[in-house]
Write an enzyme that holds these catalytic residues in place. Sequence first.
Site, mmCIF file in Angstrom:
data_model
loop_
_atom_site.group_PDB
_atom_site.id
_atom_site.type_symbol
_atom_site.label_atom_id
_atom_site.label_comp_id
_atom_site.label_asym_id
_atom_site.label_seq_id
_atom_site.Cartn_x
_atom_site.Cartn_y
_atom_site.Cartn_z
ATOM 1 N N CYS A 24 6.384 39.713 19.686
ATOM 2 C CA CYS A 24 7.094 41.200 18.850
ATOM 3 C C CYS A 24 8.961 40.904 19.267
ATOM 4 O O CYS A 24 9.743 41.452 17.866
ATOM 5 C CB CYS A 24 7.397 42.328 19.237
ATOM 6 S SG CYS A 24 7.203 42.843 21.366
ATOM 7 N N CYS A 66 1.658 41.984 28.555
ATOM 8 C CA CYS A 66 1.919 43.092 27.981
ATOM 9 C C CYS A 66 1.287 43.964 27.907
ATOM 10 O O CYS A 66 1.223 45.002 28.180
ATOM 11 C CB CYS A 66 2.548 42.812 26.777
ATOM 12 S SG CYS A 66 3.628 44.471 26.288
#
Length: 379
Positions: A215, A118
């Site tokens: 997440c 990410c």
Amino acid sequence: MPLDQSLNSLGLPKAPADTRVVVAMSGGVDSSVVAAQLAEEGYDVVGVTLQLYDHGAALAKKGACCAGIDIHDARRVAEDMGFPHYVLDYENIFRDAVIDEFADSYLAGATPVPCIRCNERVKFKDLLETAKDLDADCMATGHYIQRKMGAHGPELHSAADAGRDQSYFLFSTTPDQLDFLRFPLGHLPSKDATRELAARYGLRVADKPDSQDICFVPDGNYASVIEKLRPGAVDPGEIVHADGRVLGTHEGVIHYTVGQRRGLGIGGLDEPLYVVKLDVDTKTVIVGPKSMLATRTIPVREINWLGDAPFTSQAEWHVSVKVRSTRPPRDAVIRPLSDTTAEVELLTPEEGVSPGQACVFYETSGSRILGGGWIWRGD
């Protein structure tokens, strides 16, 4: 502009009011403090929050980031501090660049680290380019890591607080990215110091819990997420001892990771057993004694080198390495095979080294990060 003009706190030869800073805001206390601090110092702050996913259960999960209430929290901080804030829909980019590889890696028997991807493929690539499109002079984040100027340009260093250090997740930051990035929290002694700053600025997120590492995985259940992303890709198979004995069956290799001991469902044995290998082709989970987890030689690829001299300029580099984020650096020797591949020899064998994890290189005598790469099975 006078030639002797001093640098501002971000290391740029401008007054804060003339320096535009894009702050990557997740809605948590760390990035909120960065934005508030820079705004108070008089910088031209622009807050940007990425909406990365919308997975129903994940939206309501406590400690999630980049979705739902966190976007609202980031927007509210910007309103309170008086700077503009934008929300960018990066769901498709995030899925293509991070989530799909996460699922495929697990199905291939690896143990991926999506937070690194990410940072590498979304935050420090697409978002960084967006910051430049907004005419920013730099981009700041709430990561706990330090950027220091060295003889050859900016260097990446571990955070002052070893307990909060995020260098393992940022090894793939390139020199060009490092030139544009700033990490205002890296020098702080503790997370308590960050929360004290949040309280001083009157931020309503001052007591907000820390976000989870992954997440988009509700409740830490990787298997349920992968089964939704890849329906029908999870097949049962056998649990086999390294000596060839079949000890039981399993409902899919994605439920296991190398080094796992609990939850194997094969009780009643004299010795504790650990997962030592996942054979995806035969759908086999191979278990054995703890001694089988010890690894000395690690093949590493996709290396991002941050040293001053070219990676292949030496036959060996004597460094320290981390093979998991929670472990301290250990002495090792890196032997380059190309600009982006190497063999890493650990001077003391490590247990539970798994393909899909990162191997991060550190200067043995200091705090500098020299880069890193991805552990794989080798040829």
